[in-house]
Write an enzyme that holds these catalytic residues in place. Sequence first.
Site, PDB file in Angstrom:
ATOM      1  N   HIS A  19     -10.620 -22.475  15.755  1.00 22.00           N
ATOM      2  CA  HIS A  19     -10.881 -21.165  16.330  1.00 22.00           C
ATOM      3  C   HIS A  19     -11.381 -21.255  17.762  1.00 22.00           C
ATOM      4  O   HIS A  19     -11.026 -20.446  18.598  1.00 22.00           O
ATOM      5  CB  HIS A  19     -11.944 -20.452  15.490  1.00 22.00           C
ATOM      6  CG  HIS A  19     -11.351 -19.784  14.307  1.00 22.00           C
ATOM      7  ND1 HIS A  19     -12.030 -19.554  13.153  1.00 22.00           N
ATOM      8  CD2 HIS A  19     -10.111 -19.320  14.103  1.00 22.00           C
ATOM      9  CE1 HIS A  19     -11.240 -18.966  12.297  1.00 22.00           C
ATOM     10  NE2 HIS A  19     -10.069 -18.816  12.845  1.00 22.00           N
ATOM     11  N   CYS A  34      11.767 -21.375  23.252  1.00 22.05           N
ATOM     12  CA  CYS A  34      10.434 -20.768  23.081  1.00 22.05           C
ATOM     13  C   CYS A  34       9.330 -21.804  22.906  1.00 22.05           C
ATOM     14  O   CYS A  34       8.205 -21.464  22.576  1.00 22.05           O
ATOM     15  CB  CYS A  34      10.428 -19.778  21.931  1.00 22.05           C
ATOM     16  SG  CYS A  34      10.763 -20.521  20.341  1.00 22.05           S
TER      17      CYS A  34
HETATM   18  C1  PEP Z   1       8.163 -24.946  18.613  1.00 23.72           C
HETATM   19  O1  PEP Z   1       8.149 -25.739  17.675  1.00 23.72           O
HETATM   20  O2  PEP Z   1       8.570 -25.243  19.747  1.00 23.72           O
HETATM   21  C2  PEP Z   1       7.673 -23.566  18.436  1.00 23.72           C
HETATM   22  C3  PEP Z   1       7.819 -22.664  19.366  1.00 23.72           C
HETATM   23  O3  PEP Z   1       7.041 -23.272  17.279  1.00 23.72           O
HETATM   24  P1  PEP Z   1       5.532 -23.694  16.936  1.00 23.72           P
HETATM   25  O4  PEP Z   1       4.927 -24.268  18.170  1.00 23.72           O
HETATM   26  O5  PEP Z   1       4.892 -22.444  16.480  1.00 23.72           O
HETATM   27  O6  PEP Z   1       5.746 -24.688  15.853  1.00 23.72           O
END
Ligand code: PEP
Length: 763
Positions: A367, A683
Amino acid sequence: MLTTLKRIVQEMSQIPALEQALFRVASRVKQVMQVDSCSIYLADYEHQEFILKATDGLHPGAVDQVRIGFSEGLIGLVGQREEPLNIQNAHEHPRFKHYPEVHEENYKAFLGTPIIHQRNVLGVITMQQAKMRFFSEDEEAFLVTLAAQLALEITNAEIRGALSNNDIVPSGVRQKKVMGIAGSPGLAIGHGFSTDSTVDLRRLVVKRADDLQREVQIYRKAVEITRKQVDELSGSLEESIPEDVKAIFQLYHHLLDANSLGREVEAKIQEKWCAGSSLKMVVEDYAARFANMDDPYMQERAIDIIDLSNRILVNILQLTRGEDHALPNATRDSILVAEEVSATMLAEFPREYLKGIISIRGSNNSHAAILARAMGVPAVMGCQNVSPSLLENKEILLDGYSGEVLISPDKSIRQSFAQLIEEEDLLSERIDAEADKACETQDGCRMSLLINAGLSVEIETVARSQGNGIGLYRTEIPFMLRESFPSEKEQIKLYSEVLHCVPEQQVTMRTLDVGGDKPLPYFPINEENPFLGWRGVRLTLDHPEIFLVQIRAMLKASLGLKNLQIMLPMISSVNEVQEATRLIDQAFFEVREEANETGQLLVKPKIGVMLEVPSVLYQLPQLAKHVDFFSVGSNDLTQYLLAVDRNNTRVAGLYNSYHPAVLSALYDIVRQADANNIPVTVCGEIAGEPGGAILLMGMGYRRLSMNAHNLRKINWVVRNVNLQESKNLLSCALTAHTHQDVYAHINDYLEQKGLGGLIRAGS
Ligand code: PEP
Ligand code: MG
């Protein structure tokens, strides 16, 4: 042998002063191995010499006097070869160099082993014997094993030594660097401020009581005061933290409830313990149960319980003895250091002085890290080689990008660090001033920048103003901050807020991606290998009831809107997509019936998959036939391609999304996506880094999704570069041999474009 070895190392770690500890090791080794001499030399990198630091067998007067150049004598040779040297007669060896001070004329047999920590030679340990002979394999194995353990002890002692200004540190340099896990990006300078010296439940000595009624009253009153204080704290954080994170305070409220902790504490008082002691006994029992759970999320809860109880204890002590236990107040730029930084510590720290955070325990999942990111305060977590009291009042440079902490820095380093911070501040001002301009390169290539969200505040503040939509809404974050699975109704409310926040823009909601490093407190999963286990869509497909509730909630939340897209995490094969789309269809038909009855609009959402498991790279054309879009999760793709746990500090140096192999994979994906006519977004973190964004653009990506903090910066970067150059940079990166070479190319390019100030911040 193993027991002897363990005992020697244990004895060493109990002696605080390194020099004495090394002496003890030398004499114990000489004794148990029945050799004539054992000596330890430590490396002094400043002077490129090994210094004799401890010996039992050589002349004691030679300690600290004998200095052997890195390329001199047998000791130098061991250091250079980085492996043991076992010689029958040292005097006949061509590299033997005579140092009269040590009086080793009588010793023939020589065994030397380097002491290495994280690839650095810290020193050399030797055994010598008068008799001419080779040391046995067992003796060699013993010394090698001992040296590996010594390396750790020396490193720890070195840090302790440096921090207590003790001059026995081998390098002779006072400045010390320790590594933790990057918890929240940014650079900070400040003095260590530890709050751990205040009242601590763990140190309270338990006491009996006679007037039980009075103890109960004191306890109840203390709880009441604490409740008010917690309310004030959460109120003071109102503006800086997202709604979801306030769940931490809800947990506090729950614990303060008379039916929760209260009942057990009062029962203990009835057993004739005073209020404080009763609290200690109940809470330590709770905390131990939480802390012993394998699940890191649950371990974090132990921190919350202790933190809250310390607050109650302060009030109990004040009511009992009228003592003032108010927390000391920071009065200058500070780096908050604590064993476990808690949400309330952050809340009550004067914001103007809070420059950075160091948590000895915890990870980027705790957190404190989530909050630090939300508050924009740089943080380093899991800094295990130091203790809060050692950092108290020390000047600290903190690098929240890399997890590096520099203690008592040299003046020149401090100056360059301060300059970096100044440049970063200036740059952010410039970047902010131009945030509204269209994201287009100098030669007209338009990029769409989207937001990665999960903490509601990000969406509200950024999405509205910037206008490209949400590329990744991590639904698991609200799940992680609750006490049980949210109901369909609760989920509808949550998703509806997000969808309505940007009604004209697409919102890509990812179905629950728990497991791995994202456990749910109320759904513990114990696995040997969580990252290769029950994660993401694997888990939700095994629990269609959880999956269907979530999908129905998303669909119902989207009634009357057209902006929902659904994305599936951790897809590794086409079957999973088929199964998931079957369930999504089922939920869709159900919700459509309801919508028809009420005459509300329900649009079928586009379905996409995360590309983050390497297997899908070889099935993109097949996958493209089943879904509407792809989104590359470069964080996990890097972890799985390189076989490096993204949260493990030991291999942190190997985890790198700029590894040429990862870049080739990313390039391959966009080319295949284009060939199959399917939109693709990135992403993962790389999309929000200057160098990463440029390379991705050069590859052909036109949609990048990133955390809200980076959005403006990347917009600025894109507007200051051009597409053709990004393609040239990409060719260099793809043919580079190592990620360091890739960095060098990126840095050169950014410097050349006058964007050098961005190098630190992420590339
Ligand atoms: C990733 O794996 O790049 C992603 C965007 O998901 P997370 O970081 O939530 O696993
Ligand atoms: Mg992922």
